[in-house]
Each structure stands twice: as C-alpha cells, then as structure tokens.
Design a protein around this motif. Structure first.
Motif, PDB file in Angstrom:
ATOM      1  N   GLN A  70      52.310  51.458  19.507  1.00  0.00           N
ATOM      2  CA  GLN A  70      51.940  51.778  18.128  1.00  0.00           C
ATOM      3  C   GLN A  70      51.282  53.165  18.090  1.00  0.00           C
ATOM      4  O   GLN A  70      50.563  53.544  19.017  1.00  0.00           O
ATOM      5  N   GLY A 125      49.282  50.051  23.239  1.00  0.00           N
ATOM      6  CA  GLY A 125      50.311  49.085  23.589  1.00  0.00           C
ATOM      7  C   GLY A 125      50.715  49.206  25.042  1.00  0.00           C
ATOM      8  O   GLY A 125      49.967  49.708  25.885  1.00  0.00           O
ATOM      9  N   GLY A 171      54.111  50.449  27.395  1.00  0.00           N
ATOM     10  CA  GLY A 171      55.417  51.092  27.396  1.00  0.00           C
ATOM     11  C   GLY A 171      55.331  52.483  27.987  1.00  0.00           C
ATOM     12  O   GLY A 171      54.289  52.902  28.502  1.00  0.00           O
ATOM     13  N   GLN A 195      56.583  48.452  23.627  1.00  0.00           N
ATOM     14  CA  GLN A 195      55.829  48.099  22.428  1.00  0.00           C
ATOM     15  C   GLN A 195      54.647  49.056  22.285  1.00  0.00           C
ATOM     16  O   GLN A 195      53.596  48.859  22.882  1.00  0.00           O
TER      17      GLN A 195
END
Length: 240
Positions: free
Chosen positions: A51, A80, A82, A49
């Motif tokens: 951005q 985020g 990840g 996730q």
C-alpha cells in the motif's frame, strides 16, 4: 524466446533478507516487510501486497518548513509485503548506512528512499551569509538505518581533511558535523567559472573532519527545489 535482454544481469536480484539493495546502478529494490519511506513518484514497479500513502513532507511541522524554505522531501509511505522498485530519471543510486551518532546533511532532491527508523529534519545550512539558488536549507538525517540517494553521474567522495570548496549546485550530501560557509568566487580568482549555469558567483566551503559527495552535474535552480518530483507511470499518480 531468446534475447540478451534476459541475461542474468537483468533478472530480478533475490535475497533472503528484507530491506534495500541495488537492482542495478540506476534502480533500487526494496524487499518490503513492514514499512519504508520513499520519494513520491519514484515507484516504477512492484509485486505483492503493498500500500502507498502520500505524506507530503513527512508531518505538519516539516510541511510548514518546506513551504517556508522550498526544501524537503515529498514523501510516500509504503507498507505491506512485496518487492518495490524505485528510480529517479535514470540517476545513479547509492546506499548509505547510518549508525547511531551519525548525521548526514543532504539536498532534498537527492533523497530516493530511507528506512522508517531514520529521523530527518529541515535545517538551515550554517555559514549561509547570502541567498542563493542552492537554497538556505538541507535535510539532516539521523538514527540507525539505510538511505538511498541519487546522483547525476558517478560522484566523487572528498575526504575533508583540508579546506574544501564545492560548487553549491554540485554538492549532494556531506557529514553534518562539518563547518560550512560561502565565499565569493571573485575573491578566489575564479571569476564566473563557477555556477556558469546558475549565475552564482560564489562557492561553498567545508572544514573539519568528514566527507562531502560531489556529483559531476549542477542541479538547475528551481523555485521550491524540494518540490521536484520524478514523473512517470503509476508512480506519478501515487503522489497525486
């Protein structure tokens, strides 16, 4: 399915600690847990996730400086959790850890990503007595954190403990405390040997105590060098 492509050296590098690390010599992996800054268009893949937000040159002050100087880093903020993979035209990627009190002067086109804990500004290169395609300005990073820089080929790190001279198009970054200057190549007996791709007949000098990183390639002079961006895939769209 069998292939040498699936050998261990090509598999994703895992770590229990968030942050930047080299996936390989050409690719940076950021295990993101919070936020990080990167060059627009440098993302080649990501998982999780995450951005992406385009920031221009990192604020209105830096944006105005970039417009005036042609230098700077077109940035995007990644937030985020990840894994994000970054690259720049298969250039070599190197990691530098800055400690409190350190200051690194770097060509904006060589910045790939950096921790949001670092601060940077666009400053005039000292001793620049003449206009050149190399530019009058550089990005100076300070604070504590990690920065990823790119070079065209394997660089050499010169320890500046004696007068040092470098083609301005090959200089990637250097200790910001060094004294810099420019000298006409003819005065050094070099004639047109230096800057043969750029038409520049002078070289950059460094003095003091520190280092300078030199790549085995000359960056071609491009109007607004800080505007140069990697292109390709979704990464290019993120900068749109």
């Amino acid at each position: 399915m069998r292939s040498a492509l699936f050998s261990a050296e090509n598999l994703e590098k895992e770590s229990a600690q968030p942050g930047m690390r080299l996936q390989n010599s050409k690719m940076l992996k950021i295990e993101l847990n919070g936020e990080c800054m990167a060059r627009v268009g440098a993302m080649v893949a990501y998982q999780g996730q995450v951005q992406f937000q385009a920031l221009g040159s990192g604020g209105i002050g830096k944006f105005l400086k970039q417009k005036l100087t042609g230098e700077g880093v077109p940035l995007m903020k990644m937030t985020g959790r990840g894994d994000v993979f970054l690259a720049d035209l298969a250039s070599d990627v190197h990691l530098i850890d800055l400690e409190p009190g350190d200051a690194l002067s770097i060509n904006g086109s060589s910045v790939l990503a950096f921790d949001s804990t670092l601060q940077y500004d666009i400053r005039m290169v000292q001793g620049m007595g003449m206009l050149s395609a190399a530019g009058l300005f550089n990005c100076v990073f300070t604070g504590q954190g990690r920065i990823a820089v790119t070079t065209k080929g394997t660089p050499v790190v010169l320890n500046v403990d004696q007068p040092t001279f470098v083609d301005p198009q090959a200089a990637v970054c250097w200790s910001a405390n060094l004294q810099t200057g420019y000298h006409r190549a003819e005065q050094m007996g070099l004639g047109t040997l230096l800057g043969r791709r750029t038409g520049e007949a002078f070289t950059m000098s460094f003095a003091g105590q520190g280092f300078v990183v030199v790549q085995p390639s000359e960056e071609p002079p491009v109007q607004g060098s800080g505007q140069q961006q990697s292109s390709g895939g979704l990464g290019g769209l993120l900068g749109g």
